[in-house]
Write a protein that holds these residues in place. Structure first.
Motif, PDB file in Angstrom:
ATOM      1  N   PHE A 125       0.880  -1.174   0.066  1.00  0.00           N
ATOM      2  CA  PHE A 125      -0.006   0.118   0.041  1.00  0.00           C
ATOM      3  C   PHE A 125       0.878   1.253  -0.067  1.00  0.00           C
ATOM      4  CE2 PHE A 125      -3.487  -2.521   2.184  1.00  0.00           C
ATOM      5  CZ  PHE A 125      -3.870  -3.193   1.197  1.00  0.00           C
ATOM      6  N   ALA A 126       1.819   1.314   0.948  1.00  0.00           N
ATOM      7  CA  ALA A 126       2.644   2.411   1.035  1.00  0.00           C
ATOM      8  C   ALA A 126       3.614   2.726  -0.446  1.00  0.00           C
ATOM      9  CB  ALA A 126       3.799   2.281   2.112  1.00  0.00           C
ATOM     10  N   PHE A 127       4.082   1.392  -1.087  1.00  0.00           N
ATOM     11  CA  PHE A 127       4.699   1.692  -2.128  1.00  0.00           C
ATOM     12  C   PHE A 127       3.779   2.286  -3.268  1.00  0.00           C
ATOM     13  CE2 PHE A 127       7.120   0.417  -5.972  1.00  0.00           C
ATOM     14  CZ  PHE A 127       8.296   0.729  -5.653  1.00  0.00           C
ATOM     15  N   VAL A 128       2.595   1.786  -3.369  1.00  0.00           N
ATOM     16  CA  VAL A 128       1.618   2.269  -4.324  1.00  0.00           C
ATOM     17  C   VAL A 128       1.317   3.704  -4.333  1.00  0.00           C
ATOM     18  CG1 VAL A 128      -0.603   2.052  -5.468  1.00  0.00           C
ATOM     19  CG2 VAL A 128       0.756   0.007  -5.020  1.00  0.00           C
ATOM     20  N   LEU A 129       1.006   4.017  -2.988  1.00  0.00           N
ATOM     21  CA  LEU A 129       0.473   5.295  -2.548  1.00  0.00           C
ATOM     22  C   LEU A 129       1.678   6.282  -3.061  1.00  0.00           C
ATOM     23  CD1 LEU A 129      -1.822   7.103  -1.276  1.00  0.00           C
ATOM     24  CD2 LEU A 129      -0.777   6.553   0.984  1.00  0.00           C
ATOM     25  N   LEU A 130       2.909   6.295  -2.661  1.00  0.00           N
ATOM     26  CA  LEU A 130       3.913   7.196  -2.956  1.00  0.00           C
ATOM     27  C   LEU A 130       4.245   7.231  -4.304  1.00  0.00           C
ATOM     28  CD1 LEU A 130       6.548   5.987  -0.101  1.00  0.00           C
ATOM     29  CD2 LEU A 130       5.076   8.096  -0.178  1.00  0.00           C
ATOM     30  N   GLN A 131       4.102   6.023  -5.031  1.00  0.00           N
ATOM     31  CA  GLN A 131       4.288   6.158  -6.525  1.00  0.00           C
ATOM     32  C   GLN A 131       3.318   7.148  -7.099  1.00  0.00           C
ATOM     33  OE1 GLN A 131       2.393   4.871  -9.134  1.00  0.00           O
ATOM     34  NE2 GLN A 131       3.651   5.441 -10.775  1.00  0.00           N
ATOM     35  N   SER A 132       1.957   7.096  -6.590  1.00  0.00           N
ATOM     36  CA  SER A 132       0.987   7.743  -7.307  1.00  0.00           C
ATOM     37  C   SER A 132       0.813   9.152  -6.845  1.00  0.00           C
ATOM     38  CB  SER A 132      -0.407   6.853  -7.277  1.00  0.00           C
ATOM     39  OG  SER A 132      -0.495   6.774  -5.870  1.00  0.00           O
ATOM     40  N   LEU A 133       1.393   9.539  -5.549  1.00  0.00           N
ATOM     41  CA  LEU A 133       1.192  10.866  -5.147  1.00  0.00           C
ATOM     42  C   LEU A 133       1.796  11.778  -6.066  1.00  0.00           C
ATOM     43  CD1 LEU A 133       0.516  12.342  -2.754  1.00  0.00           C
ATOM     44  CD2 LEU A 133       2.768  12.046  -1.587  1.00  0.00           C
ATOM     45  N   PRO A 134       2.890  11.827  -6.633  1.00  0.00           N
ATOM     46  CA  PRO A 134       3.189  12.976  -7.656  1.00  0.00           C
ATOM     47  C   PRO A 134       2.141  13.342  -8.771  1.00  0.00           C
ATOM     48  CG  PRO A 134       4.997  11.397  -7.467  1.00  0.00           C
ATOM     49  CD  PRO A 134       3.985  10.764  -6.602  1.00  0.00           C
ATOM     50  N   SER A 135       1.624  12.104  -9.236  1.00  0.00           N
ATOM     51  CA  SER A 135       0.510  12.617 -10.524  1.00  0.00           C
ATOM     52  C   SER A 135      -0.847  13.214  -9.529  1.00  0.00           C
ATOM     53  CB  SER A 135       0.007  11.229 -10.675  1.00  0.00           C
ATOM     54  OG  SER A 135      -0.529  10.235 -10.098  1.00  0.00           O
ATOM     55  N   ARG A 136      -1.083  13.079  -8.204  1.00  0.00           N
ATOM     56  CA  ARG A 136      -2.157  13.739  -7.663  1.00  0.00           C
ATOM     57  C   ARG A 136      -1.742  15.187  -7.180  1.00  0.00           C
ATOM     58  NH1 ARG A 136      -5.825  12.059  -9.633  1.00  0.00           N
ATOM     59  NH2 ARG A 136      -7.111  13.209  -7.982  1.00  0.00           N
ATOM     60  N   LEU A 137      -0.617  15.577  -7.439  1.00  0.00           N
ATOM     61  CA  LEU A 137      -0.265  17.075  -6.754  1.00  0.00           C
ATOM     62  C   LEU A 137      -0.156  17.895  -8.186  1.00  0.00           C
ATOM     63  CD1 LEU A 137       2.534  16.107  -4.282  1.00  0.00           C
ATOM     64  CD2 LEU A 137       0.176  16.701  -3.885  1.00  0.00           C
ATOM     65  N   GLU A 138      -0.644  19.120  -7.740  1.00  0.00           N
ATOM     66  CA  GLU A 138      -0.494  20.123  -8.754  1.00  0.00           C
ATOM     67  C   GLU A 138      -0.082  21.558  -8.372  1.00  0.00           C
ATOM     68  OE1 GLU A 138      -4.001  20.504 -10.721  1.00  0.00           O
ATOM     69  OE2 GLU A 138      -5.126  21.779  -9.178  1.00  0.00           O
ATOM     70  N   VAL A 139       0.495  22.581  -9.103  1.00  0.00           N
ATOM     71  CA  VAL A 139       0.741  23.970  -8.308  1.00  0.00           C
ATOM     72  C   VAL A 139      -0.708  24.663  -8.561  1.00  0.00           C
ATOM     73  CG1 VAL A 139       2.193  25.991  -8.576  1.00  0.00           C
ATOM     74  CG2 VAL A 139       3.161  23.729  -8.789  1.00  0.00           C
ATOM     75  N   ASN A 140      -1.080  25.207  -7.529  1.00  0.00           N
ATOM     76  CA  ASN A 140      -2.119  26.146  -7.640  1.00  0.00           C
ATOM     77  C   ASN A 140      -1.550  27.638  -8.334  1.00  0.00           C
ATOM     78  OD1 ASN A 140      -4.316  28.063  -7.086  1.00  0.00           O
ATOM     79  ND2 ASN A 140      -4.408  27.371  -5.131  1.00  0.00           N
ATOM     80  N   ALA A 141      -2.117  27.495  -9.789  1.00  0.00           N
ATOM     81  CA  ALA A 141      -1.814  28.442 -10.700  1.00  0.00           C
ATOM     82  C   ALA A 141      -2.354  29.954 -10.135  1.00  0.00           C
ATOM     83  CB  ALA A 141      -2.005  28.379 -12.010  1.00  0.00           C
ATOM     84  N   HIS A 142      -3.413  29.998  -9.497  1.00  0.00           N
ATOM     85  CA  HIS A 142      -3.958  31.340  -9.128  1.00  0.00           C
ATOM     86  C   HIS A 142      -2.974  32.084  -8.176  1.00  0.00           C
ATOM     87  CE1 HIS A 142      -7.582  30.434 -11.441  1.00  0.00           C
ATOM     88  NE2 HIS A 142      -7.577  29.419 -10.863  1.00  0.00           N
ATOM     89  N   GLN A 143      -2.517  31.190  -7.252  1.00  0.00           N
ATOM     90  CA  GLN A 143      -1.774  31.789  -6.238  1.00  0.00           C
ATOM     91  C   GLN A 143      -0.223  32.068  -6.537  1.00  0.00           C
ATOM     92  OE1 GLN A 143      -2.244  29.812  -2.430  1.00  0.00           O
ATOM     93  NE2 GLN A 143      -4.459  29.626  -2.649  1.00  0.00           N
ATOM     94  N   PHE A 144       0.359  31.231  -7.218  1.00  0.00           N
ATOM     95  CA  PHE A 144       1.858  31.163  -7.789  1.00  0.00           C
ATOM     96  C   PHE A 144       2.162  32.453  -8.891  1.00  0.00           C
ATOM     97  CE2 PHE A 144       5.583  29.694 -10.056  1.00  0.00           C
ATOM     98  CZ  PHE A 144       6.306  29.743  -9.173  1.00  0.00           C
ATOM     99  N   ARG A 145       2.641  33.495  -8.361  1.00  0.00           N
ATOM    100  CA  ARG A 145       2.801  34.444  -9.457  1.00  0.00           C
ATOM    101  C   ARG A 145       3.832  33.939 -10.405  1.00  0.00           C
ATOM    102  NH1 ARG A 145       4.965  39.162  -5.474  1.00  0.00           N
ATOM    103  NH2 ARG A 145       6.206  37.247  -4.920  1.00  0.00           N
TER     104      ARG A 145
END
Length: 381
Positions: free
Chosen positions: A55-75
Motif C-alpha cells: 500500500f505504501a509503495f503504490v501510494l508514494l508512486q501515485s502521489l506525484p500525479s495527484r499533486l499540482e501547483v495552484n496557478a492562481h496563487q503562484f505568481r
C-alpha cells in the motif's frame, strides 16, 4: 467472452489500450506471487507487513500525479525575480491535491468498502500462518465468480441461466475437493498407534482448527470482494462522463490506498515484529550486503504496483465478470508456478479441484450474458 451489463466493456478503445491491463495483470501479479512466497517461506506471519509495504509503495508512486501547483496563487514573475531555488520553494509551497473528478461521496463509499475488504484481508493474508498453503489460498481466491453470482442475484438484480448456475456448482465442488485435499495433511498420522499418539492427535486437532479459521477468512473476503467489484462497476458507469476510465481508475487507486492504511493502526506490533525478522535475514548474495527479505519485499512491491494498476484499469474498462475471469486464469497460472517452483504439496484431489474450478470458470465465461431486472420488476417482488 460473455458480457454482463452493457456500459463497461463497450469502451471503444483500441486493441493495444485494452491489452495493456491484461499484460500488467499477468506479468505483475504472477511475478509478485513468486516474491511473496519467498517472503512467506521465511516468515509465514509476514502477511501484514507485505500488505502495508504494498500500500505504501503504490501510494508514494501515485502521489506525484495527484499533486499540482495552484496557478492562481503562484505568481508568474517569481521565476524571473528569484533564484531557481527560491522559485522551487515557492512552487512547493503552492502544491495542492488535484481536484477529484468524481464526487467525494462516491470516493467515500468506495474507499470505505475497500478499507473493509483490506481490514479483513490482513488476517486473510495471515491465513498463511493458519496452515493454509499458497496453492489452496490461490484456488480460493480464484473463485470470485461464486461471490459475483450470489451478490449479483441478491443485491444487484442480476438473473442467471441454468447453465451459469451449473458452472457455479462445479466451481463450488472444486473448492470443496481442494479444501479436503489440503485438510488431509492434518490427518496423515503415520504412527497413530505408537508412543506419543495422544500428543500427535492433539496437535492435529489444534492445527485443523487453525486451518478452519483460515478457510473462513478466505470465504468472507471473497464475499466482500464480490460486492466491491459490483460497486466499482456501478460507480464507473455512473460517472463515465466526468473523465476517462483511466483517470477514474487512478482516482480510485489513490483514495482507496489512503484509506487502506487505517486497519494497520491495530496491527502495528505484528508489522514491527515481521520487519525486525526481515531486517535480520541473511544477505541474498555475498557481494550485496542487503538482507534477502528486504530484496524480496522490494521485488514484491514493484510487481504488485504493476499488478494493482492493471486490475484497476481492467475494472474500469471491463465488467466484473470479465475481471473475475481474467484474475481466475492468472491465479491458475500462479498455482502451477507455485507447485513447480517451490514444490508445494499437491494431491489428486487438488488436481481434480483445479480442473473443476478453472473449467467451471471457463464454461461460465461462454454462457449468455446475465440479465438485469428492471426497477418495476424489483418493486413487484
Amino acid at each position: 467472452m460473455a458480457k454482463e451489463e452493457a456500459g463497461v466493456d463497450d469502451d471503444g478503445g483500441g486493441f493495444l489500450q485494452k491489452s495493456v491491463p491484461f499484460l500488467m495483470v499477468f506479468g505483475g501479479c504472477m511475478s509478485a506471487v513468486i516474491a511473496m512466497e519467498y517472503v512467506l517461506k521465511a516468515n509465514p506471519q509476514a502477511g501484514n507487513l507485505l500488505s502495508l509495504s504494498e500500500f505504501a509503495f503504490v501510494l508514494l508512486q501515485s502521489l506525484p500525479s495527484r499533486l499540482e501547483v495552484n496557478a492562481h496563487q503562484f505568481r508568474r514573475d517569481a521565476w524571473s525575480q528569484a533564484t531557481l531555488g527560491h522559485a522551487l520553494l515557492a512552487a512547493l509551497g503552492k502544491l495542492r491535491l488535484t481536484p477529484l473528478k468524481m464526487p467525494l461521496s462516491s470516493h467515500a463509499a468506495a474507499s470505505a468498502l475497500v478499507a473493509a475488504v483490506d481490514g479483513v484481508r490482513e488476517p486473510e493474508e495471515v491465513a498463511f500462518g493458519f496452515n493454509i498453503s499458497v496453492p489452496i489460498h490461490t484456488l480460493f481466491r480464484s473463485c470470485n465468480v461464486i461471490a459475483s453470482v450470489l451478490l449479483g442475484y441478491a443485491l444487484f438484480r442480476q438473473r442467471y441461466t441454468m447453465k451459469q448456475l451449473v458452472c457455479v456448482v462445479v466451481i463450488t465442488v472444486g473448492i470443496f475437493l481442494g479444501s479436503v485435499g489440503d485438510a488431509k495433511q492434518f490427518f496423515g498420522c503415520t504412527d497413530c498407534g505408537g508412543k506419543g499418539a495422544g500428543a500427535a492427535a492433539s496437535s492435529d486437532d489444534a492445527g485443523f482448527m487453525r486451518w478452519t479459521f483460515g478457510i473462513a477468512l478466505l470465504v468472507f473476503v471473497q464475499l466482500l470482494q464480490g460486492f466491491l467489484g459490483h460497486t466499482q462497476a456501478h460507480l464507473y458507469r455512473l460517472h463515465c462522463l466526468r473523465g476517462t476510465k483511466g483517470e477514474l481508475a487512478e482516482e480510485f487507486l489513490f483514495t482507496s490506498h489512503v484509506v487502506s492504511f487505517l486497519p494497520f493502526i491495530f496491527l502495528w506490533s505484528d508489522v514491527l515484529a515481521a520487519a525486525r525478522l526481515a531486517w535480520n535475514s541473511a544477505p541474498l548474495f555475498d557481494w550485496l550486503p542487503i538482507p534477502s527479505q528486504l530484496l524480496y519485499f522490494l521485488a514484491n512491491n514493484l510487481c504488485q504496483l504493476v499488478c494493482i494498476k492493471g486490475v484497476f484499469r481492467l475494472s474500469a474498462h471491463f465488467t466484473p465478470l470479465t475481471v473475475n475471469i481474467t484474475l481466475s486464469v492468472r491465479k491458475f497460472a500462479s498455482v502451477i508456478v507455485s507447485i513447480l517452483w517451490f514444490g508445494n504439496p499437491w494431491t489428486v484431489l487438488h488436481s481434480v479441484a483445479t480442473v473443476a474450478i478453472f473449467g467451471g470458470v471457463f464454461a461460465y465465461s461462454q454462457c449468455p450474458a446475465a440479465t438485469k431486472l428492471p426497477q418495476d420488476s424489483k418493486k413487484k417482488e
